[in-house]
Design an enzyme around this catalytic site. Structure first.
Site, PDB file in Angstrom:
ATOM      1  N   ASP A 151      11.808  67.349  51.152  1.00  0.00           N
ATOM      2  CA  ASP A 151      12.753  68.467  51.317  1.00  0.00           C
ATOM      3  C   ASP A 151      13.709  68.516  50.129  1.00  0.00           C
ATOM      4  O   ASP A 151      13.962  69.582  49.556  1.00  0.00           O
ATOM      5  CB  ASP A 151      13.607  68.285  52.589  1.00  0.00           C
ATOM      6  CG  ASP A 151      12.818  68.374  53.883  1.00  0.00           C
ATOM      7  OD1 ASP A 151      12.809  69.447  54.498  1.00  0.00           O
ATOM      8  OD2 ASP A 151      12.227  67.360  54.286  1.00  0.00           O
ATOM      9  N   THR A 208       9.603  70.108  58.940  1.00  0.00           N
ATOM     10  CA  THR A 208       9.853  68.734  58.479  1.00  0.00           C
ATOM     11  C   THR A 208       9.462  67.699  59.528  1.00  0.00           C
ATOM     12  O   THR A 208       8.852  66.673  59.207  1.00  0.00           O
ATOM     13  CB  THR A 208      11.342  68.553  58.099  1.00  0.00           C
ATOM     14  OG1 THR A 208      11.661  69.464  57.050  1.00  0.00           O
ATOM     15  CG2 THR A 208      11.617  67.136  57.622  1.00  0.00           C
TER      16      THR A 208
END
EC number: 3.1.3.7
Length: 323
Positions: A51, A122
């Site tokens: 990320d 995620t």
């Protein structure tokens, strides 16, 4: 010469290459084996090294080429010098060859807001559900989502002899850009590209909804749709792809969980092929830079038959979700 192309088409062409680069970063982090997981607000709200690196790559690459853009990314990162190897300077030539819709031909750089989710899905990424993962770059003008890019870093990975995650890591090391991944893009008034549009068979009601953010509201709303089947998957980008590829007929999320960077790019792709995405009340989402990030009134999206699903949202759900 680049200057002969409109700002919007140059930006989309750059975003395509930048999203591909981010997808490569997402694969590389898995291959290296250290995800660097950080818990943000709760156990289902995670951030990984992928990320962080992907957002640095996307935002820095965009800002270098388009310094007057407003760029809003999901991750709250401290300002730091970005390693040159994270910068993507390329542009996808096929996009530059497309005509810019006339209503957008005079747009200036400073008029645009870019919403970035460097790694949508995620939690699924950390659990090895890699086909749920997307990279999202959405472009908005006057509060409306008008162009978007979705990269799927692991598109096709399950078809590669159905390797398990460990085998897949080895392949990623051997060649991170092998046959893995694809990039979908779209501009309102031009169309959406990089996939084969397909609809769910007529009369079938297949709902796609959240995998990791379930609640009574979510369940009540899904049940009210009287579905033939319910798919529980991660990632807003992934769910919109299910709609445009005929795997689901409606994305129903009666919760304030998702944010503008989750919906901006996917909304464009869906709208460009005649679909519709709104909040649970039927209101269009707004993407100007001052807007609050949370989609507090949830999401309702369909490729076809929007009214069928909108009419079935219970009043109790609407009353609980304030725009």
């Amino acid at each position: 010469m680049a200057s002969s192309h409109t700002v919007l088409m140059r930006l989309v062409a750059s975003a395509y290459s930048i999203a591909q680069k981010a997808g490569t970063i997402v694969r590389r982090v898995i291959a290296e084996g250290d995800l660097g997981i950080v818990q943000k607000t709760c156990a289902t709200d995670l951030q990984t090294k992928a990320d962080r690196l992907a957002q640095m790559s996307i935002c820095s690459s965009l800002a270098r080429k388009f310094p007057k853009l407003t760029i809003i990314g999901e991750e709250d990162l401290p300002f730091e010098e970005v390693d040159q190897e994270l910068i993507e300077d390329g542009q996808w030539e096929e996009i530059l060859q497309q005509p810019c819709p006339s209503q957008y031909s005079a747009i200036k750089e400073e008029d645009l807001v870019v919403w970035v989710d460097p790694l949508d899905g995620t939690k699924e990424y950390t659990e090895g559900l890699l086909d749920n993962v997307t990279v999202l770059i959405g472009i908005a003008y006057e509060g409306k989502a008008i162009a978007g890019v979705i990269n799927q870093p692991y598109y096709n990975y399950q078809n590669n002899e159905k390797q398990n995650l460990r085998e897949h890591k080895n392949e990623a090391k051997a060649g991170p850009d092998a046959v893995l991944g694809r990039t979908i893009w779209g501009v309102l008034g031009l169309g959406a590209f990089g996939f084969q549009l397909k609809e769910v068979p007529a009369g079938k009601h297949i709902i796609t909804t959240t995998r990791s953010h379930n609640s009574k509201l979510v369940t009540d709303c899904v049940t009210a749709m009287n579905p033939d089947d319910v798919l529980r998957v991660g990632g807003a980008g992934n769910k919109i792809i299910q709609l445009i590829e005929g795997k689901a007929s409606a994305y129903v999320f009666a919760s304030p969980g998702c944010k503008k960077w989750d919906t901006c790019a996917p909304e464009v792709i869906l709208h460009a092929v005649g679909g519709k995405l709104t909040d649970i009340h039927g209101n269009a989402l707004q993407y100007n830079k001052e807007v609050k990030h949370m989609n507090s009134a949830g999401v309702l999206a369909t490729l076809r038959n929007y009214d069928y699903y909108a009419s079935r949202v219970p009043e109790s759900v609407k009353n609980a979700l304030v725009p």
